[in-house]
Design a protein around this motif. Structure first.
Motif, PDB file in Angstrom:
ATOM      1  N   LYS A 145      15.587 -15.042 -26.790  1.00 59.33           N
ATOM      2  CA  LYS A 145      14.539 -15.015 -27.811  1.00 59.33           C
ATOM      3  C   LYS A 145      15.186 -14.964 -29.191  1.00 59.33           C
ATOM      4  O   LYS A 145      16.166 -14.228 -29.395  1.00 59.33           O
ATOM      5  CB  LYS A 145      13.657 -13.775 -27.596  1.00 59.33           C
ATOM      6  CG  LYS A 145      12.468 -13.684 -28.521  1.00 59.33           C
ATOM      7  CD  LYS A 145      11.635 -12.446 -28.169  1.00 59.33           C
ATOM      8  CE  LYS A 145      10.422 -12.356 -29.069  1.00 59.33           C
ATOM      9  NZ  LYS A 145       9.589 -11.157 -28.740  1.00 59.33           N
ATOM     10  N   SER A 177       8.784 -21.635 -32.152  1.00 55.55           N
ATOM     11  CA  SER A 177       8.214 -20.336 -32.511  1.00 55.55           C
ATOM     12  C   SER A 177       9.253 -19.245 -32.320  1.00 55.55           C
ATOM     13  O   SER A 177       9.980 -19.218 -31.322  1.00 55.55           O
ATOM     14  CB  SER A 177       6.986 -20.045 -31.643  1.00 55.55           C
ATOM     15  OG  SER A 177       6.538 -18.733 -31.845  1.00 55.55           O
ATOM     16  N   LYS A 178       9.298 -18.328 -33.269  1.00 59.92           N
ATOM     17  CA  LYS A 178      10.265 -17.233 -33.181  1.00 59.92           C
ATOM     18  C   LYS A 178       9.872 -16.211 -32.111  1.00 59.92           C
ATOM     19  O   LYS A 178      10.693 -15.373 -31.728  1.00 59.92           O
ATOM     20  CB  LYS A 178      10.392 -16.541 -34.531  1.00 59.92           C
ATOM     21  CG  LYS A 178       9.117 -15.851 -35.009  1.00 59.92           C
ATOM     22  CD  LYS A 178       9.322 -15.182 -36.355  1.00 59.92           C
ATOM     23  CE  LYS A 178       8.027 -14.459 -36.792  1.00 59.92           C
ATOM     24  NZ  LYS A 178       8.193 -13.822 -38.131  1.00 59.92           N
ATOM     25  N   SER A 179       8.631 -16.271 -31.625  1.00 61.62           N
ATOM     26  CA  SER A 179       8.177 -15.316 -30.598  1.00 61.62           C
ATOM     27  C   SER A 179       8.340 -15.855 -29.181  1.00 61.62           C
ATOM     28  O   SER A 179       8.113 -15.143 -28.213  1.00 61.62           O
ATOM     29  CB  SER A 179       6.711 -14.953 -30.839  1.00 61.62           C
ATOM     30  OG  SER A 179       5.888 -16.117 -30.767  1.00 61.62           O
TER      31      SER A 179
END
Length: 614
Positions: free
Chosen positions: A407, A422-424
């Motif tokens: 992640k 997306s960073k999530s």
């Protein structure tokens, strides 16, 4: 299905008269036979036997007073009553049949299903999942013959679809039971009945007076033996059939003897002799016959032309009976006359001729050119069947799915946002590599002088050159060594993954998916010496894999390893957090097989032996 021995066999007393009548009525109704035939196929004194197959399916077999299994069912509460080979030999027309070359039968016995290329004849009206039998189709003295049923199974596809299929792949019949499997071995193992010659049905005769079609009359038609089945249609691309005369059969058997001496008999120790003539013929000469005789000795008769690319089929049996010698003793005496072997006449206690030795230095042996033998083909077929069996078992054993994920974290967050991700989200290595490759291509970052390297722009450089984590609590963080402005593609990917947060995901049948932060550690299987210099095997770290329970594993390994087992807390861990299973003795291999059987991938099991050499 019955390739391996049945387990949990439980024999009951003979069926009560009412239960036998019900079973007989089921047979009569299901297969459309007469009451008299029902009495023959469901005799008085029939017993029922419960069993478990190798695939853990419950079943019931119905056995006659002579111990021959006649019928069986598979599955709890199943109503499908399936005849065994013994029953099918009693009434060979009980089910429709497909025919296959005799060379395919050992493969079916080995546990394989009947594949489309192995089908010679198949009625077009057969339905998918319909019960059918498989019979061998071969030629003897240029006369086509069909054997009694050698296997029973269910159609994998409709007969008309099999006829129209142009592919050479796929299954034609899912085989349930075969001649010589473990269900058949439960019986008397009687010899297979004689094959039936295939002849065409009589053509109708035209009556001269009224032109109507009639068949030839037969006063004893009611008592006559039913005509054999119509001949299966020859495939369009079937290989031509050739025959050998007795002199040529003798020559082929001589070559088989040379092959046997050249490959196996010469390496036997002296203590293996004498060998009875019958055993020499059965175990060495027959298996050493050429698999493709026409390549070893072309027949004197012309080989019929054919569009097929297959080797010609041989319509003559390559055996002593088809040779000039007619008897094994005469054949071996001829070989002794040219000094290929030495014989000892039959003794009172041993009526068979004894082969005392073979001459491996004989000129004919030294100049012999080896060829592909019948044994070679059978071995190859057995290996293929074993491979297919392993593949089927692998498919049946569903491995748990383990994904290593990463992640975006801290320095890598900005990079992944620039990559359009997306960073999530969490990503696999393959997905990270694909995102980086797209970014490199879009920004022309491949080094022109050496395309193995990637030029680092400010975003990539800032991501991988950020300061590392602190060495410990209260210590100042030390910066990573400043990288150059170019790196190889794999090194760049590795550096970026190092700046991300590790996660893992586990999916297993019957369990909800589990996604956790951190790197997944393999199961540890360690063999070490404990009290009193006794070796023990410790298993730990299995809890994250969902499919392994400590108490269940201890109980199962106690039975498998026939030794004591125990469950305890891992030393140094809080109560109930981590458990380990101890097995008495050096049992790493048994533990590995158990874990793999449960679905734990082999790459996620680490074994170590700390017991020292003994």
């Amino acid at each position: 299905m019955f390739k391996k021995p049945l387990s949990n066999l439980k024999t009951s007393a003979p069926l009560r008269s009412s239960d036998r009548r019900k079973l007989k009525q089921r047979v009569i109704t299901s297969y459309g036979i007469s009451t008299e035939e029902g009495d023959s196929l469901v005799p008085d004194g029939i017993l029922s036997v419960k069993f478990i197959t190798r695939s853990e399916e419950p079943g019931v077999a119905y056995i006659d007073p002579e111990a021959d299994p006649l019928w069986f069912t598979i599955g709890k509460g199943s109503e499908d009553l399936i005849p065994t080979i013994y029953t099918l030999w009693k009434k060979q027309d009980l089910l429709p049949f497909l025919s296959t070359p005799s060379a395919v039968t050992p493969i079916l016995i080995g546990g394989a299903d009947l594949m489309i290329p192995g089908v010679i004849h198949c009625p077009a009206e057969l339905r998918e999942q319909q019960l059918v039998v498989v019979r061998q189709y071969e030629r003897r003295d240029n006369q086509p013959e069909l054997s009694p049923p050698v296997a029973i199974g269910r159609m994998a596809l409709p007969g008309d679809q099999l006829h129209s299929s142009t592919t050479e792949k796929g299954k034609a019949v899912h085989v349930l039971h075969t001649w010589k499997d473990y269900l058949w071995d439960m019986g008397s193992k009687k010899d297979i009945p004689e094959s039936t010659a295939v002849i065409a049905a009589s053509a109708p005769v035209i009556d001269d007076e009224d032109g109507s079609e009639t068949e030839e009359a037969n006063a004893n038609a009611d008592d006559a033996t039913p005509p054999p089945p119509s001949p299966p249609p020859e495939p369009l691309d079937i290989a031509p059939c050739v025959t050998y005369n007795p002199e040529e059969v003798t020559e082929l058997l001589n070559k088989a003897l040379l092959q046997a001496i050249f490959t196996s008999l010469k390496s036997l120790p002296a203590s293996s002799f004498p060998i009875p003539a019958t055993l020499l013929y059965t175990n060495y000469i027959l298996p050493s016959r050429p698999a493709f005789p026409t390549l070893v000795l072309p027949p004197s008769a012309d080989i019929p032309a054919s569009a097929s690319n297959e080797f010609p089929r041989v319509g003559t049996e390559i055996t002593i009976k088809s040779s000039n010698h007619k008897s094994l003793s005469t054949f071996l005496k001829a070989a002794e006359k040219i000094s290929l072997l030495t014989l000892k006449p039959p003794q009172k206690q041993q009526p068979d001729i004894l082969v005392m030795s073979v001459n491996a230095t004989h000129l004919a042996v030294a100049s012999h050119t080896p060829f592909v033998t019948v044994k070679d083909l059978e071995l190859k077929a057995a290996q293929k069947a074993a491979k297919e069996e392993r593949e089927r078992e692998s498919e049946a054993r569903k491995e748990i799915e383990i994904k290593e994920l990463w992640k975006p974290h801290q320095a890598s967050v900005d990079l992944f946002e620039a990559l359009g991700a997306s960073k999530s989200d969490m990503f696999t290595v393959t997905e990270i590599r694909a995102l980086l490759n797209s970014y490199i291509t879009a920004h022309n970052l491949v080094n022109l002088r050496d395309q193995a390297y990637i030029n680092l722009d400010d975003l990539l450089y800032s991501c991988i050159s950020v300061q590392g984590k602190a060495a410990g609590k209260g210590k100042a963080a030390e910066p990573d060594a400043a990288p150059t402005r170019f790196l190889k593609r794999d090194e760049l990917t590795k550096n970026i993954i190092g700046k991300m947060q590790s996660w893992h995901q586990i999916r297993a049948d019957g369990h909800d998916p589990v996604t956790k932060k951190g790197t997944l550690a393999p199961v540890q299987v360690v063999t070490k010496i404990r009290q009193g210099r006794k070796a023990s095997t410790l298993i730990s770290g299995f809890e994250p894999f969902l499919v392994v329970d400590a108490e269940e594993m201890a109980e199962d390994l106690r039975k498998v390893c026939a030794g004591a087992t125990s469950v305890s807390q891992v030393h140094g861990k809080p109560g109930g957090a981590k458990l380990e299973v101890l097995v008495q003795g050096k049992q790493a291999r048994a533990v590995l097989e158990y874990l793999v059987g449960k679905g734990v991938p082999k790459k996620w099991i680490e074994a170590a032996d700390l017991s020292g050499k003994k």
